[in-house]
Design an enzyme around this catalytic site. Structure first.
Site, PDB file in Angstrom:
ATOM      1  N   HIS A  43       0.796  -1.229   0.000  1.00 17.10           N
ATOM      2  CA  HIS A  43       0.000   0.000   0.000  1.00 17.10           C
ATOM      3  C   HIS A  43       0.834   1.288   0.000  1.00 17.10           C
ATOM      4  CE1 HIS A  43      -3.465  -2.526   1.187  1.00 17.10           C
ATOM      5  NE2 HIS A  43      -2.691  -3.048   2.107  1.00 17.10           N
ATOM      6  N   ASP A  44       1.553   1.513   1.097  1.00 17.37           N
ATOM      7  CA  ASP A  44       2.099   2.852   1.358  1.00 17.37           C
ATOM      8  C   ASP A  44       3.168   3.325   0.366  1.00 17.37           C
ATOM      9  OD1 ASP A  44       0.363   3.106   3.481  1.00 17.37           O
ATOM     10  OD2 ASP A  44       1.794   2.365   4.955  1.00 17.37           O
TER      11      ASP A  44
END
Ligand code: BDR
Ligand code: CA
Length: 312
Positions: A242-243
């Site tokens: 994700h990040d």
């Protein structure tokens, strides 16, 4: 031109990969400081993990600050079931030696935005939005000074990962997310709709391992650890990373595409607390406040990650 950023984070293995990517890209990004927030695990662990990652990157001079230890209006919800009890489970990690800064993370955000020329600092939230919202509440004068907020959070087509209706970062502190999304600052959001299209396949993990460096070995081992959860849950060949999408966007924005739309945060729903109500189909005439991403060039994204982190 080098872009000045503050990373706001709750490591988390995917946060850790995002921090490595940023610290490996000094020609593109000037990391002014990293503020830790409570999220995946409690604050004492997220600030510790942030320092571990800075040392792993060979950048122990990066200023790291502890921010808020609980959401604005609710008890903290954590995600040890994904990230393990330390938040960085997987490989054995040494205790960090570098010091935590004395200043509170929220004050660092406020002071930096006030001191530097307006619209020259980008905020990169990778966890619940508690620190950013607290800074905006305490010092509303900084809001028009923000160049951009590029955050990981929310979902439209993928709906939710911590509840059927909500993504973790928004769900943990929906009041904070509401403040940030209504702030008027320019926002780019990387929702689950994007991150679920960038999975850590066996070949991609092997590409990290093949670099033979310590940071790349850690990325491979972290990935192996948190993949177990997503593989089981989604039946997928890997896990979403994700990040790092936030940092990749700042380096190579053409890897992503989406729509500039209205997005509001559900703060009262009985079943839908923390939902990002995204007007993807432009059903209302509510003004657009977020560039909500939807597509990613996954091959290009992983090529960027392995190349850059391989340089550390
Ligand atoms: C987000 O939640 C956390 O578990 C990850 O670090 C990421 O920021 C994904 O929903
Ligand atoms: Ca995170």
């Amino acid at each position: 031109m080098t872009r000045k950023i503050i990373i706001d984070t709750d490591p988390g293995q995917d946060d850790a990969v995002a921090i490595l990517l940023a610290l490996a890209s000094p020609n593109d990004l000037d990391v002014l400081g990293i503020t830790a927030v409570a999220g995946n695990v409690p604050l004492p662990l997220t600030e510790r993990n942030t320092r571990i990652v800075c040392e792993l990157a060979g950048k122990p001079d990066t200023p790291v600050f502890a921010g808020c230890d609980a959401p604005l209006a609710r008890p903290l919800v954590t995600a040890e079931h994904v990230h393990g009890t330390t938040g960085l489970d997987g490989p054995v990690m040494q205790d960090p030696v570098m010091a935590l800064q004395d200043k509170h993370g929220v004050d660092f955000i406020i002071d930096t935005l006030r001191e530097l020329p307006e619209k020259t600092v980008t905020l990169c939230p990778l966890g619940p939005l508690t620190n950013i919202a607290t800074a905006f509440q305490k010092a509303p004068d900084i809001i028009p000074r923000v160049q951009e907020i590029v955050l990981m959070g929310g979902a439209y087509f993928q709906v939710g990962n911590i509840t059927p209706a909500a993504e973790f970062n928004i769900y943990v502190d929906p009041e904070a997310a509401d403040i940030v999304f209504k702030s008027g600052a320019p926002i780019v959001a990387m929702p689950l709709d994007v991150t679920h299209k960038a999975l850590t396949t066996a070949d991609r993990v092997e590409a990290f391992r093949a670099k033979g460096t310590e940071p790349c070995r850690m990325v491979a081992e972290w990935t192996n650890f948190f993949e177990r959860f997503d593989k089981e849950k989604y039946g997928s060949e890997g896990a979403p990373l994700h990040d790092p999408c936030v940092i990749a966007y700042l380096i190579q924005s053409d890897l992503f595409s989406g729509r500039h739309i209205n997005v509001q945060i559900e703060t009262e729903g009985r079943l839908t607390l923390g939902m990002t109500v995204a007007d993807w189909w432009r059903i209302t005439d509510h003004p657009a406040n977020v560039t909500f991403m939807n597509q990613i060039d996954a091959e290009g994204f992983f090529a960027l990650l392995t190349d850059r982190i391989g340089r550390l």
